[in-house]
Write an enzyme that holds these catalytic residues in place. Structure first.
Site, short mmCIF file in Angstrom:
data_model
loop_
_atom_site.label_atom_id
_atom_site.label_comp_id
_atom_site.label_asym_id
_atom_site.label_seq_id
_atom_site.Cartn_x
_atom_site.Cartn_y
_atom_site.Cartn_z
N ASP A 8 33.34 73.19 76.04
CA ASP A 8 33.47 71.79 75.64
C ASP A 8 32.73 70.90 76.65
O ASP A 8 33.06 70.90 77.83
CB ASP A 8 34.95 71.39 75.58
N TYR A 63 29.89 63.36 81.02
CA TYR A 63 30.31 64.19 82.15
C TYR A 63 29.17 64.37 83.17
O TYR A 63 29.42 64.80 84.29
CB TYR A 63 30.82 65.57 81.71
N LYS A 90 29.76 65.36 72.90
CA LYS A 90 30.32 64.10 72.40
C LYS A 90 29.35 62.93 72.58
O LYS A 90 28.64 62.85 73.59
CB LYS A 90 31.64 63.78 73.14
N HIS A 133 33.18 60.22 71.00
CA HIS A 133 34.04 60.42 72.17
C HIS A 133 35.23 59.45 72.19
O HIS A 133 36.35 59.82 72.55
CB HIS A 133 33.21 60.26 73.45
#
Length: 316
Positions: free
Chosen positions: A47, A52, A81, A114
């Protein structure tokens, strides 16, 4: 021999391993090794998310393991996302293509919106003015129509949402030609999401549980915040089964049928987290763990609290 991870079937007939590796807060320098270790241990579901900041490093690990012949691309399930600054309709497909390029992949297995809230459009991921996040008036319903185009263009096999409440899910379903396959939300015994899970299930939408361990390393944690993994009640259950508190928390989600994505960069923990398929919690213990619920949300996205689409102003 690693256990074969059970899969969950989406409403479009595709399947996802119920257990995967989360990569939020995994530093670029650590995440490549973590993903390599996870694949070696038997994880087949990774994931990711653009925000990130580590997708190129995740991609390196995937490429290395495919190169070594450990896995083929089709053995892996990769999620990413769409970040809040790319909700405008002309930005959705380019953002996805950027993620694919970062990961070195031709397609994703799953792409999620997201958050339902749109930030000011552009590449500044947290656009601030006078210390406040700047918002965009992009509507996630319009964003969803672009997500559907991504499926039609073969850029992703499935699409879904993350951090959406029940009203927001309904709004998507009113316009959806392609239904969301999952709603990825914070979920652990302090926030067991019973009502939202039941609602999503009634719409044939799965739940993916993020922060299933209570996100002990979240950057905004305060010293006196409750620590789920230190909960005496949880420790008692763990002793009974001869397992760690983390393993109980993960088993709890998997037994509820929730797709579960704990994050770790430590090989021993990545392995320990995976060792949850050799035992089962009793129905009584599942009910008991349900009673820990205290609406204890650790990931509240406070910076978006004044946004018209802030998701946590209603019960579920």
């Amino acid at each position: 021999m690693a256990p074969k991870v059970p899969t969950v079937k989406f409403n479009n007939g595709k399947e996802i391993p119920i257990f995967g590796l989360g990569t939020w807060k995994s530093k670029p320098g650590e995440v490549t090794q973590a993903v390599k270790d996870a694949i070696d241990i038997g994880y087949r579901h990774i994931d990711c998310a653009m925000v990130y900041g580590n997708e190129p490093e995740v991609g390196e690990a995937i490429k290395a393991k495919i190169g070594e012949g450990v896995v083929k691309r089709e053995d892996l399930f990769v999620t990413s996302k769409l970040w809040n600054t790319y909700h405008r309709t002309d930005m959705v497909i380019p953002a996805l293509k950027k993620t694919l390029s970062n990961l070195g992949l031709a397609y994703l297995d799953l792409y999620l919106i997201h958050w339902p809230l749109a930030f000011k459009d552009g590449d500044d991921l947290f656009p601030e003015k006078d210390g406040k996040i700047q918002f965009s008036d992009a509507d996630y319903v319009d964003t969803w129509k672009e997500m559907e185009k991504a499926v039609k263009q073969g850029l992703t096999k499935s699409i879904g949402i993350s951090n959406f409440n029940s009203e927001q899910v309904k709004r998507i379903l009113e316009v959806a030609e392609i239904k969301p396959v999952t709603n990825q939300v914070e979920c652990h015994p302090y926030l067991n999401q019973k009502k939202l899970i039941e609602f999503c299930k009634s719409k044939d939408i799965t739940i993916t549980a993020y922060s299933p361990l209570g996100s002990p390393d979240r950057p905004w944690a305060k010293p006196d915040d409750p620590q789920l993994m230190d909960d005496a009640k949880l420790k008692k259950v763990a002793e009974k089964y001869g397992k760690t508190p983390a393993q109980i928390l993960l088993r709890y989600q998997v037994q509820r049928g929730n797709i579960t994505i704990p994050k770790s960069v430590t090989k021993s923990r990545i392995k320990e987290n995976f060792e949850i398929f050799d035992f089962e919690l009793s129905a009584e213990d599942m009910k008991y763990i349900d009673t820990f619920d205290c609406n204890g949300r650790f990931c509240a996205m406070d910076r978006g609290i004044n946004h018209k689409d802030y998701p946590f102003n209603i019960d579920f």
